[in-house]
Design a protein around this motif. Structure first.
Motif, PDB file in Angstrom:
ATOM      1  N   PHE A  54      -2.999  -7.872  -5.575  1.00 45.28           N
ATOM      2  CA  PHE A  54      -1.824  -6.837  -5.385  1.00 45.28           C
ATOM      3  C   PHE A  54      -0.973  -6.758  -6.343  1.00 45.28           C
ATOM      4  CE2 PHE A  54      -0.431 -10.176  -2.515  1.00 45.28           C
ATOM      5  CZ  PHE A  54       0.796 -10.581  -3.089  1.00 45.28           C
ATOM      6  N   VAL A  68       3.608  -4.173  -2.865  1.00 41.41           N
ATOM      7  CA  VAL A  68       2.112  -4.747  -1.910  1.00 41.41           C
ATOM      8  C   VAL A  68       2.020  -3.567  -1.020  1.00 41.41           C
ATOM      9  CG1 VAL A  68       1.652  -6.366  -0.033  1.00 41.41           C
ATOM     10  CG2 VAL A  68       3.284  -7.185  -1.750  1.00 41.41           C
ATOM     11  N   SER A 103      -0.061  -1.217  -3.152  1.00 38.26           N
ATOM     12  CA  SER A 103      -1.571  -1.809  -3.310  1.00 38.26           C
ATOM     13  C   SER A 103      -2.315  -1.511  -2.177  1.00 38.26           C
ATOM     14  CB  SER A 103      -1.341  -3.146  -3.698  1.00 38.26           C
ATOM     15  OG  SER A 103      -0.239  -3.626  -4.430  1.00 38.26           O
ATOM     16  N   LEU A 104      -1.869  -1.745  -0.788  1.00 40.13           N
ATOM     17  CA  LEU A 104      -2.616  -1.701   0.251  1.00 40.13           C
ATOM     18  C   LEU A 104      -3.034  -0.090   0.414  1.00 40.13           C
ATOM     19  CD1 LEU A 104      -3.473  -2.670   2.808  1.00 40.13           C
ATOM     20  CD2 LEU A 104      -1.213  -2.529   3.934  1.00 40.13           C
ATOM     21  N   HIS A 123      -5.895   0.399  -1.947  1.00 41.91           N
ATOM     22  CA  HIS A 123      -7.006  -0.123  -1.580  1.00 41.91           C
ATOM     23  C   HIS A 123      -7.685   0.528  -0.371  1.00 41.91           C
ATOM     24  CE1 HIS A 123      -5.906  -3.970  -3.587  1.00 41.91           C
ATOM     25  NE2 HIS A 123      -6.813  -3.426  -4.389  1.00 41.91           N
ATOM     26  N   GLN A 131     -11.138  -7.611   1.473  1.00 38.36           N
ATOM     27  CA  GLN A 131      -9.707  -7.053   1.307  1.00 38.36           C
ATOM     28  C   GLN A 131      -8.971  -7.316   2.918  1.00 38.36           C
ATOM     29  OE1 GLN A 131     -10.600  -3.193   0.278  1.00 38.36           O
ATOM     30  NE2 GLN A 131     -10.388  -3.293  -1.771  1.00 38.36           N
ATOM     31  N   TYR A 188      -5.866  -9.552   2.802  1.00 39.85           N
ATOM     32  CA  TYR A 188      -4.537  -8.794   3.325  1.00 39.85           C
ATOM     33  C   TYR A 188      -3.929  -9.476   4.460  1.00 39.85           C
ATOM     34  CZ  TYR A 188      -3.877  -5.362  -0.470  1.00 39.85           C
ATOM     35  OH  TYR A 188      -3.477  -4.734  -1.487  1.00 39.85           O
ATOM     36  N   THR A 211      -1.756 -12.328   3.102  1.00 40.57           N
ATOM     37  CA  THR A 211      -0.621 -11.923   2.446  1.00 40.57           C
ATOM     38  C   THR A 211       0.172 -11.615   3.517  1.00 40.57           C
ATOM     39  OG1 THR A 211      -1.784 -10.555   0.771  1.00 40.57           O
ATOM     40  CG2 THR A 211       0.472  -9.953   1.162  1.00 40.57           C
TER      41      THR A 211
END
Lengths: 247, 581
Positions: free
Chosen positions: B283, B311, B314-315, B318, B374, B378, B381
């Protein structure tokens, strides 16, 4: 730092002190008690026997019946006694027995109490020196507790220490230590303590007070020290303050 | 060493050359994470964790339920995260640079054009070509009231990045000094009317002005290296790459706080992010990153509804199916927090962002369009900062035993056996950290075990969806005590200190030495270490503030003296002229 955060820090510190003080007080109270790892109510009993072998012609009591000293318990038709009487080998029946009008042996209770066990009923043949019944003596209930104590705790166990007995229904009775038997295992004192109490009345508390009931017995140990002193002073001060305000 | 220009002359188009030659496919920065010793250590540590977990969960060892529940809860979080982190580290030995990258990198500049323009020694003027199309990326520097010197350093370095680009200073601090500085250095200056959306809003606003196909983002304190675009831009030859992230490298390992915070991040950037790359879940961390504009546009700009916009962005990318790239090459050097205040605010921001994902955007949900890899990353994260709360639970266990005789484990084994189980987890983890960081960094352990109030606060804020309000006042730049930001730690320290004294008294009177006393004393020392650190920082801060004040006062005095002199002179002249001859 602003004054607001200073005050909050101070309030927080005060809270920490109060929490720590209460927790320490609690710890000291715990330290002043020894809790049994296993304890139960026990009682003294006596076994009823017959000096002569014979057939039980009648049993006059049942389990749970209260008996007083001298009450007839069993009527035994004993050929041996008849023989002895007929030949004049004995004249009077032995201690705590009597003869009924048919010359049968009547076994009497040797003390006040309650019948807890009956092994011989009408029609049973009993040999000599056998137990016919067990009677729990009146007012002889006591608590036997087993404790695992450290050496220092054992040192703080005084004679006649106060004990709190907690029954399975959470009601409590007061008692005191009568006798301590101790052996040491792995540096720990394994104490078996006998506790007496006037409040142990057979059948009290819905029948919970009876021999064999599991209980928790906490002994009040000698607990001198800083915390006890301070706690005592605080208590005295608060009490006098409350008295002063109220009175 | 050959410069990029030399290479362009001597060895153009290596990837176009049909002659085969051996080529190293692994860049040096990835080698550390592929070391067989590291793999062995990770495997050993994994075995240690399993043994430790089996020991904890063994019903025969269970103690009183309250401390046992605390321990199991805390250790479950720690153990699960340790296992996942080690799995990620094992995946780190993978080089994201493929043929496409190298091919694009070698065709990045036009040698003839450089010579024609006479720009051999001015690489910042070289036009870059991607897939034979000229590209001019934008470089955004976001500022918000930072030190003028810091901004000058960053902007100067940004202007000198190799390859023609536009440099923008996005000033949310609305400072005229920064405007003048940008004009002086030759960077574009943008100031917006509102400050909505914080940094994300700032970048989105700049995107409406800039026209480049790619844009890099730097925080005001991150000084980019000249090779930044040279090393990152070629990745965009792959049409599905949304951004290329480079690590945050720090140059200020001066205080206990900065060392703790910095080395904590070092493991993340050296081992964890390269591993996440493999999961296509690396990320963005908000700075030292270059985005593809089309990708950010596709998700409606940088995500503005969170303080952790990086973040979240990035999420979103993705979920849209974009690929992201992380390279562990240092391409910018910056500052990590040096003070308790800065550290607390940074961690609070990051942790709140993580918890927000956990609470509002469950990555395991079927609604998310993510791959299994992913989803797992995540989830890590989102829940990572729970590991920061775990120490609080563990700190409470010894006091429970001291005051209430509640012990978490009912141990019939010898202390040595217990210590071996315990070492299976903790000692091996410390060994692993020792190996990855090259030395034992106690500052990391210290900070990790005293930061729990920050993470608890972040969790509460994320649950209640409220912003943190700090009870501090004072004008900008004035001295602020670190203790204003660490009251919970101070209170916990007081409590543990009292508990240690009580435990010592209990041990003295009962004659039984308990593990609780040892643990509690250790915890007290750790928190005490943090208090001492903060106290030193406070002393230094006060001294600096005082000297600043003195300098200011002496300057004012000098100015006042000068004014007095001038007034006196004026008066004399007046009396001279007014006096009758």
């Amino acid at each position: 730092m602003t004054w607001a955060s200073r005050i909050r820090l101070l309030a927080g510190t005060f809270l920490v002190l109060v929490v720590a003080a209460l927790a320490t007080y609690h710890l000291n109270e715990t330290r002043g008690r020894a809790t049994s790892s296993s304890a139960q109510i026990l009682a003294q009993t006596y076994a009823v026997g017959s000096p002569y072998a014979g057939l039980v012609a009648d049993h006059l009591v049942d389990v749970g019946d209260e008996v007083e000293e001298g009450d007839p318990l069993f009527v035994i038709d004993s050929a041996g006694l008849t023989y002895d009487l007929a030949h004049g080998l004995v004249t009077d029946p032995p201690e705590f027995t009597s003869l009924d009008d048919q010359g049968r042996l009547v076994v009497l209770a040797t003390g006040d109490g309650r019948v807890t066990q009956l092994t011989a009923t009408r029609g049973t043949f009993v040999p000599t020196a056998s137990t016919l019944a067990t009677v729990q003596r009146e007012d002889t209930l006591y608590v036997q507790g087993e404790y695992t104590l450290t050496a220092k705790e054992y040192a703080r166990l005084p004679d006649g220490a106060d004990v709190t007995i907690t029954l399975p229904n959470e009601s409590t009775l007061a008692g005191r230590v009568q006798r301590v038997d101790v052996t040491t295992v792995d540096g720990q004192a394994q104490a078996v303590v006998r506790i007496t109490s006037d409040e142990l009345v057979d059948g009290a508390d819905n029948g919970l007070v009876t021999a064999g009931t599991p209980v928790v017995a906490q002994i009040a140990l000698t607990n001198d020290g800083v915390v006890t002193t301070v706690a005592g002073k605080v208590r005295t001060y608060v009490e006098s303050y409350v008295d002063g305000v109220l009175g | 060493m050959a410069t990029t220009f030399d290479r362009l002359i001597l060895d153009p188009r290596r990837t176009d050359d049909s002659r085969r030659r051996p080529q190293s496919t692994r860049s040096p920065e990835n080698e550390a994470s592929q070391s067989p010793s590291l793999v062995l250590l990770v495997l050993l540590a994994a075995a240690g964790i399993i043994v430790y977990a089996a020991f904890l969960l063994n019903p025969a060892n269970r103690g009183d339920w309250l401390p046992y529940a605390l321990v199991i809860l805390a250790e479950t979080v720690l153990v699960a995260h340790a296992l996942l982190a080690m799995w990620t580290v094992l995946s780190a030995g993978w080089n994201p640079r493929g043929f496409t990258f190298h091919h694009a990198q070698e065709r990045l500049y036009d040698l003839a054009e450089i010579i024609r323009d006479g720009a051999e020694d001015e690489p910042w003027r070289w036009q870059m070509y991607l897939e034979d199309r000229a590209v001019t990326p934008d470089v955004f520097i976001t500022t918000y009231g930072e030190d003028l010197e810091t901004i000058r350093r960053t902007v100067s370095a940004a202007l000198r990045i190799q390859g023609r680009h536009e440099t923008w200073v996005l000033d949310d601090g609305r400072s005229d000094d920064v405007r003048d500085l940008a004009a002086e250095l030759g960077a574009r200056y943008v100031r917006r009317l509102s400050s909505g959306g914080a940094k994300a809003g700032n970048i989105n606003h700049a995107m409406s002005l800039a026209r480049g196909e790619y844009f890099a983002v730097f925080d005001a304190d991150f000084v980019p290296k000249p090779a930044f675009l040279h090393e990152t831009l070629p990745f965009f030859a792959g049409p599905d790459v949304a951004f290329v992230q480079t690590p945050q490298t720090y140059g200020n390992y001066d205080t206990v706080i900065s060392r703790g915070a910095g080395y904590m991040q070092a493991v993340f950037y050296r081992y964890v992010q390269p591993g996440r790359n493999r999961f296509n879940a690396a990320f963005c961390v908000g700075t030292n990153v270059i985005y593809r504009r089309a990708a950010v546009d596709a998700i409606g700009g940088i995500y503005t509804d969170s303080k952790s916009e990086d973040v979240w962005t990035s999420l979103m990318l993705h979920e849209r199916g974009w690929r992201t790239v992380y390279i562990p090459t240092t391409l910018a050097v910056g500052d990590t927090p040096e003070t308790v205040e800065a550290y607390t605010k940074q961690q609070l921001r990051w942790a709140t962002g993580g918890f927000e994902i956990m609470l509002t955007h469950n990555p395991l949900s079927r609604k998310r369009n993510l791959t299994m890899d992913q989803r797992i990353q995540y989830l890590v994260t989102a829940t990572h900062y729970l590991t920061g709360i775990a120490p609080l639970l563990l700190l409470m266990v010894p006091p429970l035993e001291v005051y209430f005789d509640l012990s978490p484990m009912d141990l019939t084994i010898t202390p040595l056996t217990w210590a071996l189980y315990y070492a299976g987890f903790y000692v091996l983890q410390i060994l692993l950290a020792f190996y990855t960081l090259g030395s034992f960094r106690w500052e990391v352990l210290l900070l990790a075990s005293v930061s729990f109030p920050i993470y608890v606060r972040a969790l509460v804020n994320a649950v209640l969806r409220r912003e943190q309000a700090w009870h501090v006042t004072g004008r900008k730049g004035a001295y602020r005590s670190p203790f204003a930001f660490m009251q919970p730690q101070v209170l916990v320290f007081q409590f543990l200190l009292i508990t240690t004294v009580v435990a010592a008294w209990k041990t003295h009177t009962s004659g039984v030495v308990t593990l609780a006393l040892a643990w509690n004393a250790t915890n007290t020392l750790i928190l005490g270490g943090f208090i001492v650190t903060a106290w030193r920082e406070g002393r230094r801060g006060r001294a600096e503030a005082r000297s600043r004040q003195q300098a200011l006062a002496s300057r004012e005095r000098a100015a006042a003296d000068l004014a007095d002199d001038a007034a006196l002179l004026e008066l004399e002249r007046a009396t001279d002229t007014a006096a009758p001859r």
